[in-house]
Each structure stands twice: as C-alpha cells, then as structure tokens.
Design a protein around this motif. Structure first.
Motif, PDB file in Angstrom:
ATOM      1  N   GLN A  80       0.907  -1.223  -0.085  1.00  0.00           N
ATOM      2  CA  GLN A  80      -0.557   0.025  -0.072  1.00  0.00           C
ATOM      3  C   GLN A  80       1.137   1.444   0.069  1.00  0.00           C
ATOM      4  N   ASN A  81       2.117   1.597   0.735  1.00  0.00           N
ATOM      5  CA  ASN A  81       2.974   2.401   0.857  1.00  0.00           C
ATOM      6  C   ASN A  81       4.300   1.816   1.329  1.00  0.00           C
ATOM      7  N   SER A  82       5.445   2.002   1.438  1.00  0.00           N
ATOM      8  CA  SER A  82       6.742   1.559   2.170  1.00  0.00           C
ATOM      9  C   SER A  82       6.037   1.208   3.294  1.00  0.00           C
ATOM     10  N   LYS A  83       5.265   1.721   4.367  1.00  0.00           N
ATOM     11  CA  LYS A  83       5.079   0.971   5.364  1.00  0.00           C
ATOM     12  C   LYS A  83       3.929  -0.139   6.047  1.00  0.00           C
ATOM     13  N   MET A  84       2.537   0.197   4.886  1.00  0.00           N
ATOM     14  CA  MET A  84       1.876  -0.889   5.055  1.00  0.00           C
ATOM     15  C   MET A  84       1.502  -1.803   4.129  1.00  0.00           C
ATOM     16  N   SER A 111      -0.848  -7.838  13.685  1.00  0.00           N
ATOM     17  CA  SER A 111      -0.253  -6.749  12.526  1.00  0.00           C
ATOM     18  C   SER A 111      -0.955  -6.317  11.666  1.00  0.00           C
ATOM     19  N   MET A 112      -2.587  -6.584  12.171  1.00  0.00           N
ATOM     20  CA  MET A 112      -3.330  -6.261  11.978  1.00  0.00           C
ATOM     21  C   MET A 112      -3.909  -5.186  11.404  1.00  0.00           C
ATOM     22  N   VAL A 113      -3.799  -3.356  10.786  1.00  0.00           N
ATOM     23  CA  VAL A 113      -4.030  -2.766  11.165  1.00  0.00           C
ATOM     24  C   VAL A 113      -5.318  -2.272  10.715  1.00  0.00           C
ATOM     25  N   ASP A 167      -9.892  -7.398   1.304  1.00  0.00           N
ATOM     26  CA  ASP A 167      -8.625  -6.520   2.012  1.00  0.00           C
ATOM     27  C   ASP A 167      -7.961  -6.224   2.718  1.00  0.00           C
ATOM     28  N   VAL A 168      -7.017  -6.512   3.736  1.00  0.00           N
ATOM     29  CA  VAL A 168      -7.017  -6.506   4.921  1.00  0.00           C
ATOM     30  C   VAL A 168      -5.177  -5.832   4.056  1.00  0.00           C
ATOM     31  N   PHE A 169      -5.483  -5.388   5.827  1.00  0.00           N
ATOM     32  CA  PHE A 169      -3.822  -4.105   6.065  1.00  0.00           C
ATOM     33  C   PHE A 169      -3.016  -4.528   6.959  1.00  0.00           C
ATOM     34  N   LEU A 170      -1.794  -4.378   6.807  1.00  0.00           N
ATOM     35  CA  LEU A 170      -0.979  -4.831   7.767  1.00  0.00           C
ATOM     36  C   LEU A 170       0.500  -3.913   8.099  1.00  0.00           C
TER      37      LEU A 170
END
Length: 240
Positions: free
Chosen positions: A23-27, A42-44, A83-86
């Motif tokens: 998603q970006n360099s951190k996510m 780790s899920m945000v 969609d899962v964001f970590l």
C-alpha cells in the motif's frame, strides 16, 4: 472537504489480482481470496468478509521450538474475501517472491506475512555456536510471496567477497550461504581493562547469495536472546 491528506499517494491502491502488494513503504495490503498467514497483532484495518484465527507458531512442533529457542513467528491465519492491511510499528515493508528450490533464512521478528503455500522450519544457524543471540532462524521454502520488515531502508549485499555483518542487523540471507563466527575486536590490553569497539563479533558469510542488512540493531533481549544463549548447546542437536 479538502486536504493534502486525500492526495492520490495516500488513497487505497486497487488491483484486479488477489494477493500481496505494498500500500506504501510502511503498510502491506493483502487482497484476500482464500487465506494467508500473518504476524499476530499486525492487522491495522480490513474490509470485507475476513476471519482471523490464532495459530501460535504454526503447529505444536514449531511452538515447542519457539519456546525453547526464542525464535519463531506468532501466527494468525487470515481467511475469507476482502482487503487486509498489515503493518509493524511503521517499519519498512518489502515483498520477496520465492520460487521452487529457493530457501530464505530470516529472523522471525522480521516476518510480517506470507502465502499459505510457503512453509518454514526453525533451524540453528550453523557455525555460530554460543556467539550471538541469533542462534536460530526461520528457513522458508516453497513457492509464494513473503513480506518482511526492516527497521529503516536496508542494503542488500551480494556475497561476492568475504562478508561480515553484525548479527543484530542481519535481517535475512540466502539459506545456501555458509555462515560462521568472526571476532571483530582484537584481543589486547585495552580489551582486558574494559575498552572495546562495541563490535565483539560479526557473522561471516561465504558462497553464492545475498544478505539483507538493516540500518539498526535489534536489542539482544527483545526476542529471548539470553534464553537462546543458555539453551543453544543443549538444544542444537535436538532441533537440527
């Protein structure tokens, strides 16, 4: 409503293909259509019909090894469609594609997520003895993607000459490399009276492959380093 916050670089990245992408360099974003493995906690954020199931270290054998060695990955299975964001404390995220025949040795604390088609074993790092808190690593094999984290932008060293790395800064390396112990401090009067460089030893690497080095040193006690040193000799034969 207007704000630079809503610029294109911060909007969700869409794709027609399921799987992992940055998603970006951190996510990390996983467009889920099935299942994947991720670090516990780790899920945000997530969207859709997604279930989370804690797996410990991924089986009783790995759980026991993790308890004994301090190494391993506390896992959860993420399944469903959505969609899962970590993320992991805003560390940099990198995706590696493993092909059949590849093997990647990685510090368990650097594993963020991986495809369920991959498997890993906790193995002793050969040649290290009692030299460091990194006596054990996770060796991943199979075909699929793995997302790892680094504390800062890393450098990838091609092992085309004798290579030495602080074991607390070594994130992962080609499992085919030969590893060993190299004393960086030179013994002498200064060492005996307490003056040292702070670099008592390094890991040595030889062979064909790469080493990923982060610009930060993990604290030795963070992942059970003292326990590893105390138990490494007794457990080495059992765990290999």
């Amino acid at each position: 409503m207007r704000s630079a916050l809503f610029s294109a670089e911060n909007l969700e990245k869409e794709s027609q293909q399921p799987g992992m992408r940055l998603q970006n360099s951190k996510m990390l974003k996983i467009e889920l259509n099935g299942e994947a493995m991720a670090r516990v906690g780790s899920m945000v954020a997530y969207q859709g019909q997604v279930q989370f199931q804690a797996l410990g270290s991924g089986g009783i054998g790995k759980y026991l090894k993790q308890r004994l060695t301090g190494e391993g990955v506390p896992l959860m299975k993420v399944s469903g469609r959505g969609d899962v964001f970590l993320a992991d404390f805003a560390k940099d995220v990198h995706i590696i594609d493993l092909e059949p025949g590849d093997a990647l040795s990685i510090n368990g604390s650097s594993v963020l997520a991986f495809d369920s088609t991959l498997s890993y074993e906790i193995k002793m790092v050969s040649g290290m003895g009692f030299a460091s808190s990194g006596l054990f690593n996770c060796v991943f094999t199979g075909q699929g993607r793995i997302a790892i984290t680094t504390d800062g932008a890393p450098v990838v060293l091609n092992v085309d000459a004798p290579t030495y790395v602080d074991p607390q800064a070594a994130v992962c390396w080609s499992a085919s490399l030969q590893t060993g112990y190299h004393r960086a401090d030179q013994l002498g009067l200064g060492t005996l009276i307490g003056r040292t460089t702070g670099e008592a030893f390094t890991m040595s690497f030889a062979g064909q492959g790469f080493v990923v080095v982060q610009p930060s040193e993990e604290r030795p006690g963070r992942h059970g380093g003292n326990q590893q040193q105390e138990q490494g000799g007794l457990l080495g034969g059992l765990l290999q």
